[in-house]
Write an enzyme that holds these catalytic residues in place. Structure first.
Site, PDB file in Angstrom:
ATOM      1  N   HIS A 125      48.115  35.405  41.983  1.00 25.48           N
ATOM      2  CA  HIS A 125      48.496  34.410  43.252  1.00 25.48           C
ATOM      3  C   HIS A 125      49.626  34.604  42.820  1.00 25.48           C
ATOM      4  CE1 HIS A 125      49.849  32.378  39.172  1.00 25.48           C
ATOM      5  NE2 HIS A 125      49.200  32.565  38.616  1.00 25.48           N
TER       6      HIS A 125
ATOM      7  N   HIS B 188      52.390  35.743  40.377  1.00 24.68           N
ATOM      8  CA  HIS B 188      53.200  36.917  40.364  1.00 24.68           C
ATOM      9  C   HIS B 188      53.483  37.120  41.314  1.00 24.68           C
ATOM     10  CE1 HIS B 188      48.489  35.455  38.598  1.00 24.68           C
ATOM     11  NE2 HIS B 188      49.280  36.043  37.111  1.00 24.68           N
TER      12      HIS B 188
ATOM     13  N   GLN C 179      44.729  38.145  22.770  1.00 20.61           N
ATOM     14  CA  GLN C 179      45.227  37.009  22.407  1.00 20.61           C
ATOM     15  C   GLN C 179      44.448  35.321  23.229  1.00 20.61           C
ATOM     16  OE1 GLN C 179      47.623  38.362  26.171  1.00 20.61           O
ATOM     17  NE2 GLN C 179      47.372  36.825  26.753  1.00 20.61           N
TER      18      GLN C 179
ATOM     19  N   SER D 141      48.358  28.631  38.733  1.00 23.03           N
ATOM     20  CA  SER D 141      48.045  29.262  37.472  1.00 23.03           C
ATOM     21  C   SER D 141      46.675  30.297  37.913  1.00 23.03           C
ATOM     22  CB  SER D 141      47.562  28.153  37.001  1.00 23.03           C
ATOM     23  OG  SER D 141      46.613  28.409  35.848  1.00 23.03           O
TER      24      SER D 141
ATOM     25  N   ARG E 177      44.194  29.484  36.630  1.00 30.39           N
ATOM     26  CA  ARG E 177      43.415  28.679  35.699  1.00 30.39           C
ATOM     27  C   ARG E 177      42.391  27.764  37.205  1.00 30.39           C
ATOM     28  NH1 ARG E 177      45.065  30.803  30.412  1.00 30.39           N
ATOM     29  NH2 ARG E 177      43.271  31.251  29.394  1.00 30.39           N
TER      30      ARG E 177
HETATM   31  P1  AMP Z   1      49.360  35.429  34.194  1.00 32.08           P
HETATM   32  O1  AMP Z   1      48.590  36.445  34.497  1.00 32.08           O
HETATM   33  O2  AMP Z   1      48.645  34.437  32.965  1.00 32.08           O
HETATM   34  O3  AMP Z   1      49.233  36.433  32.450  1.00 32.08           O
HETATM   35  O4  AMP Z   1      50.736  35.749  34.039  1.00 32.08           O
HETATM   36  C1  AMP Z   1      51.441  36.705  34.275  1.00 32.08           C
HETATM   37  C2  AMP Z   1      52.657  36.480  34.597  1.00 32.08           C
HETATM   38  O5  AMP Z   1      52.727  36.076  35.676  1.00 32.08           O
HETATM   39  C3  AMP Z   1      53.391  36.017  33.481  1.00 32.08           C
HETATM   40  O6  AMP Z   1      54.581  36.179  32.863  1.00 32.08           O
HETATM   41  C4  AMP Z   1      53.302  34.491  33.467  1.00 32.08           C
HETATM   42  O7  AMP Z   1      54.558  33.401  33.307  1.00 32.08           O
HETATM   43  C5  AMP Z   1      53.628  34.211  35.094  1.00 32.08           C
HETATM   44  N1  AMP Z   1      52.802  33.153  36.023  1.00 32.08           N
HETATM   45  C6  AMP Z   1      52.378  32.897  36.311  1.00 32.08           C
HETATM   46  N2  AMP Z   1      52.289  31.087  36.785  1.00 32.08           N
HETATM   47  C7  AMP Z   1      53.229  31.653  37.444  1.00 32.08           C
HETATM   48  C8  AMP Z   1      53.769  30.821  38.267  1.00 32.08           C
HETATM   49  N3  AMP Z   1      53.597  29.886  39.115  1.00 32.08           N
HETATM   50  N4  AMP Z   1      55.168  30.801  38.544  1.00 32.08           N
HETATM   51  C9  AMP Z   1      55.852  32.497  38.688  1.00 32.08           C
HETATM   52  N5  AMP Z   1      55.097  33.362  37.219  1.00 32.08           N
HETATM   53  C10 AMP Z   1      54.064  31.959  37.642  1.00 32.08           C
END
Ligand code: AMP
Length: 292
Positions: free
Chosen positions: A41, A44, A68, A192, A194
């Site tokens: 999204h 990312h 994890q 997110s 999710r």
């Molecule tokens: P994930 O795919 O959930 O493991 O997230 C990958 C990276 O994207 C991590 O460093 C998260 O903190 C970052 N991330 C996820 N959601 C957001 C957001 N809304 N704003 C900025 N960074 C994000």
């Protein structure tokens, strides 16, 4: 030297990544790295944008890391929109997309893992036992595979960012970490992967996380500096919202994640709650002038 949007390399093997990164280095590029679990999204993509500003060859990994997830969690149903992810990565200017299979990352028995210390003792760490050991282990492996000069993480996962920073420091990893701001929807909901599980009603209730954090920020601006009082103000917002089951809400140091009495403008309000069956987290700097 930045590649154009069309020539993104997709590697599924560790050897493939090493080759592609070695070629980029031979051309004089510096390597930026954005680890993700996919279901991409704009949050990312903001990390990719930042990595592209700070380096000349951007690597993204997409790996839903089984280490994890607890057995009771959503590993099997975690969204994996492979084609959309690849398109978004390409369009955002990623040069190399690393999408390893579980067997390549974890072939056989593991003898050595990374153990998270005290920063992991509460909040996500206590709600999700073993979670941060799994995160740090995969991040250490990915750093060793990609060998980036810089890496960009999101502040959305504040405790994770603090732990990765601590790992880089404590284990002398030769990478510079950037922590990028939280990207939100227009109404404040933090983006997110999710969020796609949320029904329309859940989506409305989920806004209460952001509202609670904002109330804390407003109270701090009015001069409330007691940790307990700030936390009560945030909790009262969530208590009034249907369909929200609070896991934790606390005002903490953004680096040690410890809850203490010296609240300052850099303290962070952190929250985790289950909205319907979806677990969401969010945070905000209580004295910040934006919503991070
Ligand atoms: P994930 O795919 O959930 O493991 O997230 C990958 C990276 O994207 C991590 O460093 C998260 O903190 C970052 N991330 C996820 N959601 C957001 C957001 N809304 N704003 C900025 N960074 C994000």
């Amino acid at each position: 030297m930045q590649n154009t949007a069309t020539d993104m390399v997709v590697a599924t093997t560790i050897t493939g990544v090493r080759e592609s990164v070695a070629n980029a280095r031979a051309m004089g590029s510096t390597i930026g790295f954005v680890p993700t679990m996919g279901a991409l999204h704009k949050g990312h993509l903001s990390l990719v944008e930042r990595a592209r500003k700070e380096s000349s060859f951007t690597v993204m990994s997409i790996f839903v890391n089984p280490l994890q997830f607890a057995p009771t969690e959503d590993l099997a149903k975690y969204p994996r929109p492979v084609e959309d992810d690849e398109r978004m990565a390409r369009e955002s200017g990623v040069d190399l997309l690393f999408r390893p299979a579980v067997e390549d990352m974890y072939p056989g028995k593991r003898e050595v893992t990374v153990a998270a210390g005290e920063i992991a003792s509460e909040w996500e760490g206590s709600s999700r036992p073993g979670h941060f050991d799994g995160v740090l282990t995969v991040v250490a492996k990915l750093f060793n595979i990609v060998q980036p000069d810089i890496t960009v993480f999101g502040r959305k996962d504040l405790q994770q960012a603090a732990l990765v920073a601590a790992m880089i420091h404590d284990l002398n990893m030769p990478v510079r970490m950037i922590i990028a701001p939280i990207v939100r929807e227009g109404d404040g909901l933090a983006l997110s992967s999710r969020n796609r599980y949320l029904s329309d009603d859940d989506r409305r209730s989920a806004l209460s996380l952001h509202s609670a954090l904002q109330e804390i920020r407003r109270a701090f601006a009015r001069g409330v500096t007691s940790t307990v009082e700030l936390e009560q103000i945030g909790r009262s917002v969530l208590d009034l919202t249907p369909n929200v089951r609070l896991d934790y809400l606390a005002v903490v140091s953004p680096t040690s994640l410890a809850r203490n009495d010296d609240v300052s403008k850099t303290s962070a309000a952190i929250v985790a709650a289950r909205v319907g069956s979806t677990r969401l987290i969010d945070n905000m700097t209580i004295g910040g002038d934006d919503e991070n």
